[in-house]
Design a protein around this motif. Sequence first.
Motif, PDB file in Angstrom:
ATOM      1  N   PRO A 139       1.085  -1.617  -0.332  1.00 39.49           N
ATOM      2  CA  PRO A 139      -0.224   0.166   0.360  1.00 39.49           C
ATOM      3  C   PRO A 139       0.537   1.149  -0.008  1.00 39.49           C
ATOM      4  O   PRO A 139       2.015   1.392   0.392  1.00 39.49           O
ATOM      5  N   ALA A 140       0.319   2.560  -0.146  1.00 46.70           N
ATOM      6  CA  ALA A 140       0.913   3.447  -0.515  1.00 46.70           C
ATOM      7  C   ALA A 140      -0.174   4.730   0.487  1.00 46.70           C
ATOM      8  O   ALA A 140      -0.591   4.553   0.989  1.00 46.70           O
ATOM      9  N   TYR A 141       0.731   5.614   1.202  1.00 50.39           N
ATOM     10  CA  TYR A 141       0.264   6.648   2.153  1.00 50.39           C
ATOM     11  C   TYR A 141       0.387   7.961   1.734  1.00 50.39           C
ATOM     12  O   TYR A 141       2.006   8.007   1.282  1.00 50.39           O
ATOM     13  N   TYR A 142      -0.595   9.061   1.647  1.00 55.45           N
ATOM     14  CA  TYR A 142      -0.443  10.324   1.666  1.00 55.45           C
ATOM     15  C   TYR A 142      -1.189  11.085   2.403  1.00 55.45           C
ATOM     16  O   TYR A 142      -2.049  10.867   2.678  1.00 55.45           O
ATOM     17  N   HIS A 143      -0.406  12.025   3.383  1.00 59.08           N
ATOM     18  CA  HIS A 143      -0.681  12.943   4.371  1.00 59.08           C
ATOM     19  C   HIS A 143      -1.357  13.973   3.426  1.00 59.08           C
ATOM     20  O   HIS A 143      -0.028  14.958   3.103  1.00 59.08           O
ATOM     21  N   THR A 144      -2.183  15.069   3.163  1.00 60.31           N
ATOM     22  CA  THR A 144      -3.072  16.409   2.518  1.00 60.31           C
ATOM     23  C   THR A 144      -1.755  17.251   3.236  1.00 60.31           C
ATOM     24  O   THR A 144      -1.879  17.294   4.455  1.00 60.31           O
ATOM     25  N   PRO A 145      -2.241  18.153   2.547  1.00 55.63           N
ATOM     26  CA  PRO A 145      -1.594  19.574   3.102  1.00 55.63           C
ATOM     27  C   PRO A 145      -3.296  20.012   4.111  1.00 55.63           C
ATOM     28  O   PRO A 145      -2.588  20.639   5.368  1.00 55.63           O
ATOM     29  N   ALA A 146      -4.313  19.916   4.195  1.00 57.15           N
ATOM     30  CA  ALA A 146      -5.532  19.872   4.733  1.00 57.15           C
ATOM     31  C   ALA A 146      -5.366  19.414   6.176  1.00 57.15           C
ATOM     32  O   ALA A 146      -6.008  19.007   6.691  1.00 57.15           O
ATOM     33  N   GLY A 147      -4.538  17.426   5.808  1.00 59.81           N
ATOM     34  CA  GLY A 147      -4.356  17.136   7.900  1.00 59.81           C
ATOM     35  C   GLY A 147      -4.825  16.146   6.917  1.00 59.81           C
ATOM     36  O   GLY A 147      -5.251  15.238   7.964  1.00 59.81           O
ATOM     37  N   ASP A 148      -5.550  15.049   5.309  1.00 56.05           N
ATOM     38  CA  ASP A 148      -5.858  14.326   5.744  1.00 56.05           C
ATOM     39  C   ASP A 148      -5.303  13.302   5.065  1.00 56.05           C
ATOM     40  O   ASP A 148      -4.582  13.137   4.775  1.00 56.05           O
ATOM     41  N   HIS A 149      -5.477  11.642   5.520  1.00 56.10           N
ATOM     42  CA  HIS A 149      -4.403  10.632   5.549  1.00 56.10           C
ATOM     43  C   HIS A 149      -5.499   9.885   4.421  1.00 56.10           C
ATOM     44  O   HIS A 149      -5.859   9.113   5.032  1.00 56.10           O
ATOM     45  N   TYR A 150      -4.731   9.626   3.455  1.00 54.46           N
ATOM     46  CA  TYR A 150      -5.184   9.106   2.380  1.00 54.46           C
ATOM     47  C   TYR A 150      -4.318   7.233   2.381  1.00 54.46           C
ATOM     48  O   TYR A 150      -3.252   7.385   2.334  1.00 54.46           O
ATOM     49  N   VAL A 151      -5.254   6.302   2.169  1.00 53.78           N
ATOM     50  CA  VAL A 151      -3.845   5.331   1.805  1.00 53.78           C
ATOM     51  C   VAL A 151      -4.524   4.590   0.777  1.00 53.78           C
ATOM     52  O   VAL A 151      -5.516   4.517   0.220  1.00 53.78           O
ATOM     53  N   TYR A 152      -3.581   4.094  -0.576  1.00 54.33           N
ATOM     54  CA  TYR A 152      -4.430   3.530  -1.942  1.00 54.33           C
ATOM     55  C   TYR A 152      -3.525   2.274  -1.653  1.00 54.33           C
ATOM     56  O   TYR A 152      -2.631   1.485  -1.265  1.00 54.33           O
ATOM     57  N   PHE A 153      -4.219   1.212  -2.563  1.00 51.73           N
ATOM     58  CA  PHE A 153      -3.951  -0.073  -2.425  1.00 51.73           C
ATOM     59  C   PHE A 153      -4.205  -0.371  -4.258  1.00 51.73           C
ATOM     60  O   PHE A 153      -5.267   0.132  -4.593  1.00 51.73           O
ATOM     61  N   SER A 154      -3.808  -0.879  -4.560  1.00 53.39           N
ATOM     62  CA  SER A 154      -4.111  -2.644  -5.860  1.00 53.39           C
ATOM     63  C   SER A 154      -3.720  -3.321  -5.787  1.00 53.39           C
ATOM     64  O   SER A 154      -3.545  -4.358  -4.686  1.00 53.39           O
ATOM     65  N   GLY A 155      -4.656  -4.458  -6.761  1.00 55.28           N
ATOM     66  CA  GLY A 155      -5.242  -5.430  -5.952  1.00 55.28           C
ATOM     67  C   GLY A 155      -5.458  -5.578  -7.980  1.00 55.28           C
ATOM     68  O   GLY A 155      -5.565  -5.244  -9.028  1.00 55.28           O
ATOM     69  N   GLY A 156      -5.431  -7.764  -8.170  1.00 55.47           N
ATOM     70  CA  GLY A 156      -6.147  -8.103  -9.287  1.00 55.47           C
ATOM     71  C   GLY A 156      -7.600  -7.642  -9.916  1.00 55.47           C
ATOM     72  O   GLY A 156      -8.728  -7.498  -8.835  1.00 55.47           O
ATOM     73  N   ASP A 157      -7.978  -7.508 -11.087  1.00 57.18           N
ATOM     74  CA  ASP A 157      -9.442  -7.416 -11.546  1.00 57.18           C
ATOM     75  C   ASP A 157      -9.711  -6.128 -11.151  1.00 57.18           C
ATOM     76  O   ASP A 157      -9.623  -4.640 -10.643  1.00 57.18           O
ATOM     77  N   MET A 158     -11.143  -6.199 -11.342  1.00 57.23           N
ATOM     78  CA  MET A 158     -11.332  -4.538 -10.552  1.00 57.23           C
ATOM     79  C   MET A 158     -11.723  -4.220  -9.955  1.00 57.23           C
ATOM     80  O   MET A 158     -11.998  -5.177  -8.635  1.00 57.23           O
ATOM     81  N   PRO A 159     -11.519  -3.154  -8.485  1.00 54.68           N
ATOM     82  CA  PRO A 159     -11.011  -1.906  -9.309  1.00 54.68           C
ATOM     83  C   PRO A 159      -9.770  -1.385  -9.965  1.00 54.68           C
ATOM     84  O   PRO A 159      -9.359  -0.565 -10.893  1.00 54.68           O
ATOM     85  N   GLY A 160      -8.441  -2.779  -8.947  1.00 55.63           N
ATOM     86  CA  GLY A 160      -7.378  -2.397  -9.931  1.00 55.63           C
ATOM     87  C   GLY A 160      -6.640  -1.054  -8.868  1.00 55.63           C
ATOM     88  O   GLY A 160      -5.534  -1.615  -8.211  1.00 55.63           O
TER      89      GLY A 160
END
Length: 188
Positions: A139-160
């Motif tokens: 997984p990947a992580y991003y902390h926005t300038p507004a203070g939000d915390h996002y995580v990104y995931f990739s996987g097979g088939d949809m949604p990818g």
Amino acid sequence: GCWGPGGAAAAPDNSLYIATGNATTADNNYWAGIPSGQHPGDIGDYFIAVVRLGVAWMGYSGHLAVLDWYQPTDARTLNDQDLDLGSSSCLILPDIGGMQLLVLSAKDSIYLLNRSNLGHWGGELWRNNVFGGESHSAPAYYHTPAGDHYVYFSGGDMPGLICYKVVVSSGTATLQEVWRASGTGLAF
């Protein structure tokens, strides 16, 4: 086995977190031999698990030891279907709202765990089956300038590819979907 593409995840307290694969020997006889009221992790079997490792000291001699662990309550089914947690790597998140969190996209689901108490048998904070196929990623992580915390995931088939916002409130945490890839691009 531990074969996530990102390797072990190192936490600020010097702990290592790994996700493990299935056990080839966990047949009916194995499960029948586990003492009543116990689970594989209770007897030192950490297949289909997230394990926290650290150095345990005995005098001047240190050795690697299991400090905490998590196994989903459907570990037997996941094991039988070869749906490893260890297909992907754990990601340590920074402290968010006073909580120490970890995310993982395993072959069958995305997991959110509390690093300060992995929960042993069950005990995940959040779990969701997202991908039509298996996830073999980190997984990947991003902390926005507004203070939000996002995580990104990739996987097979949809949604990818999928993005979640980490939400902590009243001592609990969850993931809220923000967007996901679609067949023609990103859907927001």
